[in-house]
Design a protein around this motif. Sequence first.
Motif, mmCIF file in Angstrom:
data_model
loop_
_atom_site.group_PDB
_atom_site.id
_atom_site.type_symbol
_atom_site.label_atom_id
_atom_site.label_comp_id
_atom_site.label_asym_id
_atom_site.label_seq_id
_atom_site.Cartn_x
_atom_site.Cartn_y
_atom_site.Cartn_z
ATOM 1 N N CYS A 1 47.510 42.799 47.889
ATOM 2 C CA CYS A 1 47.212 44.252 48.105
ATOM 3 C C CYS A 1 47.632 44.727 49.303
ATOM 4 O O CYS A 1 47.570 43.963 50.466
ATOM 5 C CB CYS A 1 45.440 44.153 48.310
ATOM 6 S SG CYS A 1 44.899 45.504 49.090
ATOM 7 N N SER B 1 46.517 47.154 51.442
ATOM 8 C CA SER B 1 45.416 47.350 52.284
ATOM 9 C C SER B 1 45.146 46.039 53.164
ATOM 10 O O SER B 1 44.872 46.351 54.302
ATOM 11 C CB SER B 1 44.337 48.057 51.750
ATOM 12 O OG SER B 1 44.563 48.890 50.716
ATOM 13 N N CYS B 2 44.732 45.035 52.186
ATOM 14 C CA CYS B 2 43.990 43.951 53.060
ATOM 15 C C CYS B 2 44.917 42.640 52.629
ATOM 16 O O CYS B 2 44.411 41.497 53.268
ATOM 17 C CB CYS B 2 42.616 43.672 52.484
ATOM 18 S SG CYS B 2 42.444 43.119 50.730
ATOM 19 N N GLY C 1 44.794 40.748 50.025
ATOM 20 C CA GLY C 1 44.065 40.131 49.106
ATOM 21 C C GLY C 1 44.799 40.265 47.423
ATOM 22 O O GLY C 1 45.785 40.612 47.443
ATOM 23 N N CYS D 1 42.371 45.103 43.753
ATOM 24 C CA CYS D 1 42.221 44.298 44.776
ATOM 25 C C CYS D 1 40.783 43.480 44.543
ATOM 26 O O CYS D 1 39.857 43.872 44.244
ATOM 27 C CB CYS D 1 42.416 44.597 46.095
ATOM 28 S SG CYS D 1 42.223 43.331 47.377
ATOM 29 N N CYS E 1 39.082 43.617 48.414
ATOM 30 C CA CYS E 1 38.439 44.863 48.969
ATOM 31 C C CYS E 1 38.359 45.709 47.655
ATOM 32 O O CYS E 1 37.734 46.949 48.038
ATOM 33 C CB CYS E 1 39.661 45.347 50.077
ATOM 34 S SG CYS E 1 41.011 46.092 49.140
#
Length: 194
Positions: free
Chosen positions: A22, A24-25, A27, A56, A59
């Motif tokens: 991911c 963003s995070c 994951g 994801c 998240c």
Amino acid sequence: MLIVCAESARVEVELSGGLLACPSCGGMLGPWGHARVRVLRCAAGDRVLRPRRARCRACVCTHVLLPEICLLRRRDEVSVIGAAIEAKVAGEGHRAIAERLGLPKDTVRGWLRRFAGDCEAIRAHFTRLAFVLDVELGAVLPAGGVLADALEAIAVAVRAWVLRFGSRPVWPLASVLSAGVLLCNTSCPFPAVR
Ligand SMILES: [Zn+2]
């Protein structure tokens, strides 16, 4: 949004195998349908794309998996856009470039203006990345102007990536290394290098 390999079979394998992270995070991403169909103008003719969408597992954000031949919010293939940038740096004007590539002159002018407007951020981003990829890299020398310096930084980062990981086409790799936001219509599009 995540830039992935242009080969959809490979993307499926990576997605179902939990090999994509991911943006963003960090994951694990899993399959989550498809994004809207779009037509990409390529040097070899129009290409219909139906990018995969992923979600994801950590998240629960969803992301469009854009093939590396694209740039975010651009309807032309990244290699065509790259060729226009190279021609501009070599001294050609936007009208001549547009005519040669068979594209509207306003489209080409838009790319070149965006590249010129972001050239310092582009140079800084790719230079940082080049040093991350090759810790023994020497100084990146001035190439004779702000546009040429930005293009040189892209070339140096791509070269460092290829030396480390193997051959890959230049402009699609530049798209991957910019997370697709090279020439994106947002302010300060460049993500931090992790
Ligand atoms: Zn996430």
